[in-house]
Design a protein around this motif. Structure first.
Motif, PDB file in Angstrom:
ATOM      1  N   PHE A  42       0.859  -1.173   0.000  1.00  0.00           N
ATOM      2  CA  PHE A  42       0.000   0.000   0.000  1.00  0.00           C
ATOM      3  C   PHE A  42       0.900   1.229   0.000  1.00  0.00           C
ATOM      4  CE2 PHE A  42      -2.400  -3.439   1.659  1.00  0.00           C
ATOM      5  CZ  PHE A  42      -3.730  -3.194   1.370  1.00  0.00           C
ATOM      6  N   VAL A  43       0.596   2.207  -0.830  1.00  0.00           N
ATOM      7  CA  VAL A  43       1.406   3.418  -0.878  1.00  0.00           C
ATOM      8  C   VAL A  43       0.554   4.619  -0.517  1.00  0.00           C
ATOM      9  CG1 VAL A  43       2.965   2.438  -2.607  1.00  0.00           C
ATOM     10  CG2 VAL A  43       1.073   3.912  -3.343  1.00  0.00           C
ATOM     11  N   ALA A  44       1.204   5.612   0.103  1.00  0.00           N
ATOM     12  CA  ALA A  44       0.497   6.830   0.494  1.00  0.00           C
ATOM     13  C   ALA A  44       1.453   8.005   0.486  1.00  0.00           C
ATOM     14  CB  ALA A  44      -0.117   6.661   1.888  1.00  0.00           C
ATOM     15  N   GLY A  45       0.904   9.154   0.220  1.00  0.00           N
ATOM     16  CA  GLY A  45       1.635  10.404   0.252  1.00  0.00           C
ATOM     17  C   GLY A  45       0.641  11.515  -0.016  1.00  0.00           C
ATOM     18  N   ALA A  46       1.009  12.720   0.331  1.00  0.00           N
ATOM     19  CA  ALA A  46       0.127  13.865   0.109  1.00  0.00           C
ATOM     20  C   ALA A  46       0.711  14.759  -0.981  1.00  0.00           C
ATOM     21  CB  ALA A  46      -0.044  14.653   1.411  1.00  0.00           C
ATOM     22  N   GLY A  47      -0.146  15.405  -1.728  1.00  0.00           N
ATOM     23  CA  GLY A  47       0.302  16.357  -2.744  1.00  0.00           C
ATOM     24  C   GLY A  47       1.164  15.711  -3.811  1.00  0.00           C
ATOM     25  N   ARG A  48       2.245  16.406  -4.190  1.00  0.00           N
ATOM     26  CA  ARG A  48       3.139  15.892  -5.226  1.00  0.00           C
ATOM     27  C   ARG A  48       3.853  14.617  -4.772  1.00  0.00           C
ATOM     28  NH1 ARG A  48       5.887  19.793  -9.187  1.00  0.00           N
ATOM     29  NH2 ARG A  48       7.729  18.700  -8.438  1.00  0.00           N
ATOM     30  N   SER A  49       4.143  14.503  -3.499  1.00  0.00           N
ATOM     31  CA  SER A  49       4.730  13.258  -2.987  1.00  0.00           C
ATOM     32  C   SER A  49       3.769  12.101  -3.227  1.00  0.00           C
ATOM     33  CB  SER A  49       5.041  13.372  -1.493  1.00  0.00           C
ATOM     34  OG  SER A  49       6.039  14.340  -1.270  1.00  0.00           O
ATOM     35  N   GLY A  50       2.484  12.351  -3.047  1.00  0.00           N
ATOM     36  CA  GLY A  50       1.480  11.329  -3.314  1.00  0.00           C
ATOM     37  C   GLY A  50       1.463  10.914  -4.774  1.00  0.00           C
ATOM     38  N   GLY A  87       5.492   8.174   1.489  1.00  0.00           N
ATOM     39  CA  GLY A  87       6.441   9.184   1.024  1.00  0.00           C
ATOM     40  C   GLY A  87       6.037  10.520   1.605  1.00  0.00           C
ATOM     41  N   SER A  88       6.898  11.090   2.449  1.00  0.00           N
ATOM     42  CA  SER A  88       6.586  12.362   3.102  1.00  0.00           C
ATOM     43  C   SER A  88       7.873  13.105   3.412  1.00  0.00           C
ATOM     44  CB  SER A  88       5.798  12.120   4.401  1.00  0.00           C
ATOM     45  OG  SER A  88       5.612  13.340   5.105  1.00  0.00           O
ATOM     46  N   GLY A  89       8.040  14.267   2.802  1.00  0.00           N
ATOM     47  CA  GLY A  89       9.247  15.048   3.067  1.00  0.00           C
ATOM     48  C   GLY A  89       9.416  15.351   4.538  1.00  0.00           C
ATOM     49  N   SER A  90       8.402  15.921   5.146  1.00  0.00           N
ATOM     50  CA  SER A  90       8.480  16.312   6.556  1.00  0.00           C
ATOM     51  C   SER A  90       8.330  15.134   7.502  1.00  0.00           C
ATOM     52  CB  SER A  90       7.383  17.337   6.880  1.00  0.00           C
ATOM     53  OG  SER A  90       6.101  16.720   6.859  1.00  0.00           O
ATOM     54  N   GLY A  91       7.572  14.119   7.085  1.00  0.00           N
ATOM     55  CA  GLY A  91       7.285  12.994   7.971  1.00  0.00           C
ATOM     56  C   GLY A  91       6.292  13.338   9.061  1.00  0.00           C
ATOM     57  N   GLU A  92       5.600  14.465   8.899  1.00  0.00           N
ATOM     58  CA  GLU A  92       4.681  14.924   9.942  1.00  0.00           C
ATOM     59  C   GLU A  92       3.258  15.150   9.447  1.00  0.00           C
ATOM     60  OE1 GLU A  92       5.338  14.884  13.045  1.00  0.00           O
ATOM     61  OE2 GLU A  92       7.515  14.707  12.980  1.00  0.00           O
ATOM     62  N   THR A  93       2.952  14.832   8.206  1.00  0.00           N
ATOM     63  CA  THR A  93       1.601  15.040   7.691  1.00  0.00           C
ATOM     64  C   THR A  93       0.623  14.215   8.519  1.00  0.00           C
ATOM     65  OG1 THR A  93       2.534  15.389   5.499  1.00  0.00           O
ATOM     66  CG2 THR A  93       0.158  14.957   5.616  1.00  0.00           C
ATOM     67  N   LYS A  94      -0.318  14.897   9.177  1.00  0.00           N
ATOM     68  CA  LYS A  94      -1.175  14.251  10.178  1.00  0.00           C
ATOM     69  C   LYS A  94      -1.906  13.013   9.648  1.00  0.00           C
ATOM     70  CE  LYS A  94      -0.978  17.442  13.620  1.00  0.00           C
ATOM     71  NZ  LYS A  94       0.420  17.374  13.955  1.00  0.00           N
ATOM     72  N   GLY A  95      -2.513  13.117   8.466  1.00  0.00           N
ATOM     73  CA  GLY A  95      -3.239  11.980   7.920  1.00  0.00           C
ATOM     74  C   GLY A  95      -2.337  10.785   7.672  1.00  0.00           C
ATOM     75  N   LEU A  96      -1.102  11.044   7.244  1.00  0.00           N
ATOM     76  CA  LEU A  96      -0.150   9.966   6.982  1.00  0.00           C
ATOM     77  C   LEU A  96       0.339   9.328   8.279  1.00  0.00           C
ATOM     78  CD1 LEU A  96       1.867  11.620   4.074  1.00  0.00           C
ATOM     79  CD2 LEU A  96       0.032   9.911   3.900  1.00  0.00           C
TER      80      LEU A  96
END
Length: 186
Positions: A42-50, A87-96
């Motif tokens: 399963f893959v996840a990311g937000a925005g362009r990382s997504g 995939g998350s640059g900050s590693g802090e995106t709440k949903g992720l």
């Protein structure tokens, strides 16, 4: 006009080269190991990382692996032995972060690709690929001529393509065979 503005492609290539040469190949190999061992990925990311993660899920499908994008209507539930790759640059995106916690509660493994290994997602991951790039958040150590998280997102896509090459080698698959799994209703 600055030299960078006049010729941005060579500058971007230099940034990518510098960043990717700093990525630990053992971390990339370990990610490939976890993908090989997973029941489903399963893959996840937000925005362009997504978007980069979606591209990776497509290549995994081309390899014949069970891969899903979190949030799609046809994505099943995660289970023990599956892998959630974030995939998350900050590693802090709440949903992720919430997804990582839920995956762990289901005895699934969590892997992350991030700029900040000590982030919430980084700490939850059993496998981590550290990308020493700039993110859209202020305070990251790497500088980039590119806006926001572009360097991270580009680097992540290339790292994930390198993972695909490793998986192709391990499974003995070639691009021609993978094309058999390519969409054909277009």
């Amino acid at each position: 006009m600055s030299a960078t503005a006049a010729a941005p492609i060579p500058s971007i290539l230099l940034e990518l080269q510098r960043t990717l040469q700093s990525v630990d190949e053992q971390q990339v190999d370990k990610l490939a190991d976890h993908i090989t061992e997973a029941g489903a990925i399963f893959v996840a990311g937000a925005g362009r990382s997504g978007l980069m993660m979606r591209a990776f899920a497509m290549r995994l499908m081309h390899l014949g692996l069970r891969s899903y994008v979190v949030g799609e209507t046809v994505t099943p539930g995660i289970a023990a032995g599956d892998l959630l790759l974030i995939g998350s640059g900050s590693g802090e995106t709440k949903g992720l972060v919430s997804m990582a916690l839920k995956a762990q509660s289901m005895q699934a493994n969590v892997a992350a690709i991030t700029v900040v290994p000590e982030s919430s997602i980084g700490k939850l991951a059993s496998t981590l690929v550290h990308v020493p790039a700039a993110t859209k958040e202020a305070g990251t150590t790497a500088a980039s001529i590119q806006p926001m998280g572009s360097l991270f997102e580009q680097s992540m896509l290339l790292i994930l393509d390198a993972v695909i090459l490793r998986l192709m080698e391990r499974t003995g698959q070639h691009a021609n065979a993978m094309f058999g799994n390519h969409a054909n209703l277009e």
